[in-house]
Design a protein around this motif. Structure first.
Motif, PDB file in Angstrom:
ATOM      1  N   ALA A 135       0.664  -1.281  -0.060  1.00  0.00           N
ATOM      2  CA  ALA A 135       0.051   0.014   0.188  1.00  0.00           C
ATOM      3  C   ALA A 135       0.532   1.349  -0.058  1.00  0.00           C
ATOM      4  O   ALA A 135       0.409   2.464  -0.010  1.00  0.00           O
ATOM      5  CB  ALA A 135      -0.935  -0.071   1.067  1.00  0.00           C
ATOM      6  N   ASP A 136       2.301   0.959   0.144  1.00  0.00           N
ATOM      7  CA  ASP A 136       2.997   2.294  -0.159  1.00  0.00           C
ATOM      8  C   ASP A 136       2.763   3.421   1.216  1.00  0.00           C
ATOM      9  O   ASP A 136       2.684   2.722   2.216  1.00  0.00           O
ATOM     10  CB  ASP A 136       2.990   3.137  -1.285  1.00  0.00           C
ATOM     11  N   GLU A 137       2.443   4.581   1.032  1.00  0.00           N
ATOM     12  CA  GLU A 137       2.480   5.314   1.850  1.00  0.00           C
ATOM     13  C   GLU A 137       0.899   5.537   2.437  1.00  0.00           C
ATOM     14  O   GLU A 137       0.776   5.989   3.357  1.00  0.00           O
ATOM     15  CB  GLU A 137       2.723   6.896   1.384  1.00  0.00           C
ATOM     16  N   LEU A 138       0.145   4.595   1.759  1.00  0.00           N
ATOM     17  CA  LEU A 138      -1.325   4.191   2.236  1.00  0.00           C
ATOM     18  C   LEU A 138      -1.456   3.100   3.343  1.00  0.00           C
ATOM     19  O   LEU A 138      -2.569   2.492   3.722  1.00  0.00           O
ATOM     20  CB  LEU A 138      -2.234   4.231   1.091  1.00  0.00           C
ATOM     21  N   THR A 139      -0.268   2.658   3.674  1.00  0.00           N
ATOM     22  CA  THR A 139      -0.106   1.582   4.683  1.00  0.00           C
ATOM     23  C   THR A 139      -0.945   1.718   6.021  1.00  0.00           C
ATOM     24  O   THR A 139      -1.625   0.769   6.521  1.00  0.00           O
ATOM     25  CB  THR A 139       1.220   1.164   4.924  1.00  0.00           C
ATOM     26  N   PHE A 140      -0.656   2.898   6.270  1.00  0.00           N
ATOM     27  CA  PHE A 140      -1.588   3.406   7.765  1.00  0.00           C
ATOM     28  C   PHE A 140      -3.143   3.332   7.502  1.00  0.00           C
ATOM     29  O   PHE A 140      -3.871   2.523   8.475  1.00  0.00           O
ATOM     30  CB  PHE A 140      -1.144   4.785   8.292  1.00  0.00           C
ATOM     31  N   GLY A 141      -3.590   3.844   6.434  1.00  0.00           N
ATOM     32  CA  GLY A 141      -4.832   3.835   6.162  1.00  0.00           C
ATOM     33  C   GLY A 141      -5.412   2.355   5.800  1.00  0.00           C
ATOM     34  O   GLY A 141      -6.532   1.967   6.285  1.00  0.00           O
ATOM     35  N   ALA A 142      -4.794   1.607   5.213  1.00  0.00           N
ATOM     36  CA  ALA A 142      -5.022   0.096   4.939  1.00  0.00           C
ATOM     37  C   ALA A 142      -5.106  -0.468   6.202  1.00  0.00           C
ATOM     38  O   ALA A 142      -5.725  -1.416   6.416  1.00  0.00           O
ATOM     39  CB  ALA A 142      -3.853  -0.709   3.733  1.00  0.00           C
ATOM     40  N   THR A 143      -4.100  -0.099   7.245  1.00  0.00           N
ATOM     41  CA  THR A 143      -4.164  -0.819   8.512  1.00  0.00           C
ATOM     42  C   THR A 143      -5.453  -0.539   9.219  1.00  0.00           C
ATOM     43  O   THR A 143      -5.880  -1.651  10.026  1.00  0.00           O
ATOM     44  CB  THR A 143      -2.868  -0.636   9.265  1.00  0.00           C
TER      45      THR A 143
END
Length: 583
Positions: free
Chosen positions: A509-517
């Motif tokens: 998810a690249d820089e969207l890892t937090f949102g995906a988590t």
């Protein structure tokens, strides 16, 4: 040097009273100088705003913030920031608010996405000129405006949709309002008003990029007062009222977003501030001298002034009792430069806030420069621009950032044209030296500005193929509003904006890892899960790299919809004339 306390009084201006106002205005005629100034400003503004829509958005920043603002505009949620429908808490919302407002007023488009930074850059020039005029006179103020206009790190950055430029424009307002407030001729009410404007600008800076909006001005004030022993300055800052205003500007958003998203505070203040500054968590490290070439290149037309900037910084302004505005500007530039140089996270845009201070110092230095000294500056820049023109064919040999060489070959022509314009500006400026330094500097600055803007416009030859704009029409022939569009191991920063359709992140998810988590239902964790969704019969599309396509196409049904040199877009449903991926 002009005395700031002996400017032309208002009574000496052309009299236009209430009874004879219209007749007086009609009787006024412009001098040739005023006419040339008007033409200069008109050309500069026409190029400033007229070029905003001449290029397609490029990644990562331009596409990212344009799409975040579009999703904000489409959803109506201006509190919980989302990118590709996932929570995105890396940055505060002011820049996105301004862009979403531009979409509301003017529609969704490329120039609307860049309007915020263009206005921020223009505001930075204006407030820097105002502060210089207040302390050093109108002539120095004109030089300050010219210096910033011709500085590529300022004028070019004001045409890229990034938070760094918006922050720099707001920070210029912080510095400018501070300088105007501290003038000895300022009345008590005027000083209070300008200082409250300074504190409000700091609140906007916090809403633009976080705590640096307070930390950087605070650092500058501490260093300045230690260097000058001017402890009385703190009594003139209206700290109580100003801090209350700053909190009133910034706190409501942080309170509302935290109430809706309990995970916000830890991620934003710990991860995005402390860990980013003190560690290499985002793999953006650089040597201690990282920003040195960036500042030199970003202030290239005025490189010869650097020794004079140091001298200007140490010279007090006339009429100043204790406050030293040029020293404050110099400390502003040095302290911010050192702050970001010591950081473990470095990107070129971080250093943009130093340029208004350099512009103020350049205005002071140019105001004191005689014809002979300026002639030497022109000779040096004639050599620099001529070397740039001779070296422009080197651009045609580039093959970097995974960009095909053919695009750079096209851009080499634009680069050569840009250096030709700059060289012509230097030649005309030398011819105008007989009329004085100011007209010569004005034409020189305009030539540099037009050259850099020409080079920026020509970057479309490299930027457009990477933007996804060319393949978006092909994709839209098959993409429906409710159809999933997967980003398979790829966060494409521009395609969602041109499709008006967010990605569903798959795997990395690249820089969207937090949102995906925090919202796992809005993303696909791995390729195996994606394969099950892809084969369940629901029409879907996916964007991926050519390497990922070669890996997955032997086992999954993939019909190519569109492709370019960096991405392939496929669907799982055969169309009337499908292009079946080779097995």
């Amino acid at each position: 040097m002009p005395n700031p306390t002996s400017r032309q009084p208002a009574a000496s201006l052309p009299a236009v009273d209430a009874a004879h106002g219209l007749r007086g205005i009609r009787a006024m005629s412009w001098s040739p100088t005023a006419a040339w100034v008007a033409v200069f400003v008109a050309v500069a503004l026409l190029v400033w705003f007229g070029t905003l829509g001449l290029r397609h958005l490029i990644g990562p920043d331009e596409g990212r913030y344009a799409e975040i603002s579009r999703e904000m505009f489409a959803s109506g949620d201006w509190i919980t920031i989302r990118y590709n429908d996932l929570k995105y808490f890396e940055k505060p919302p002011f820049h996105m608010w301004a862009t979403a407002l531009a979409y509301t007023l003017f529609g969704i488009g490329e120039w609307q996405a860049r309007l915020c930074v263009a206005l921020a850059g223009l505001a930075g020039i204006g407030i820097s000129m105002l502060a210089t005029w207040r302390w050093f006179g109108a002539r120095a103020a004109a030089f300050t405006g010219l210096a910033l206009l011709a500085a590529p790190m300022w004028s070019v950055a004001a045409h890229f949709n990034t938070l760094d430029m918006t922050l720099a424009g707001v920070m210029a307002c912080v510095l400018g309002c501070m300088l105007v407030a501290q003038h000895p001729d300022a009345t008590v009410s005027a000083r209070r008003g300008w200082m409250l404007a300074c504190w409000a600008a700091m609140g906007v800076a916090v809403l633009t990029k976080g705590l640096v909006g307070v930390a950087l001005p605070g650092l500058v004030l501490v260093v300045y007062t230690v260097a000058t022993r001017d402890w009385g300055l703190w009594r003139r800052l209206h700290v109580a009222a100003g801090a209350a205003l700053l909190l009133a500007v910034a706190v409501p958003y942080f309170w509302m977003v935290s109430a809706r998203n309990p995970e916000f505070l830890n991620f934003f203040f710990i991860h995005e501030h402390w860990q980013r500054y003190t560690s290499n968590i985002h793999s953006r490290s650089g040597p201690i001298v990282y920003f040195v070439p960036i500042v030199l290149a970003g202030f290239l037309p005025w490189l010869g002034l650097f020794p004079r900037l140091w001298k200007a910084m140490r010279t007090p302004a006339e009429g100043a009792a204790t406050f030293r505005p040029a020293l404050m500007a110099g400390i502003w530039a040095i302290a911010i430069f050192v702050f970001f140089s010591l950081s473990r996270s470095k990107l070129p845009g971080y250093i943009v806030p130093v340029f208004p201070a350099l512009g103020i110092l350049a205005g002071v230095a140019l105001d004191r420069m005689d014809v002979r000294a300026w002639s030497r500056q022109l000779s040096a820049m004639a050599i620099v621009t001529a070397c740039g023109l001779l070296a422009s064919p080197v651009v045609a040999t580039l093959n970097v950032n995974h960009t095909p060489n053919s695009f750079y070959r096209a851009y080499a022509i634009w680069a050569a044209a840009a250096f030709l314009v700059m060289l012509a500006g230097v030649a005309i400026a030398r011819w105008l030296l007989r009329r004085g330094v100011l007209p010569s500097v004005a034409v020189y600055a305009l030539g540099m500005y037009l050259g850099f803007m020409l080079a920026l416009t020509g970057h479309e030859t490299v930027g457009r193929p990477a933007s996804g704009a060319d393949i978006a029409p092909q994709i839209l022939q098959k993409l429906t509003p409710g159809m999933p569009l997967y980003g398979v191991r790829m966060l494409d920063h521009t395609l969602p904006f041109y499709l008006r359709h967010p990605l569903v992140m798959v795997g990395e998810a690249d820089e969207l890892t937090f949102g995906a988590t925090v919202e796992p239902a809005r993303a696909v964790p791995d390729i195996a899960s994606f394969a099950r969704l892809w084969k369940n019969g629901t029409p879907a599309m996916a964007v991926m790299s050519p390497e990922t396509f070669l890996e997955l196409s032997p086992t999954l049904p993939m019909y190519v919809v569109a492709r370019d040199w960096r991405r392939i877009v496929v669907t799982n449903v055969a169309g009337p004339t499908p292009v079946l991926a080779a097995r």
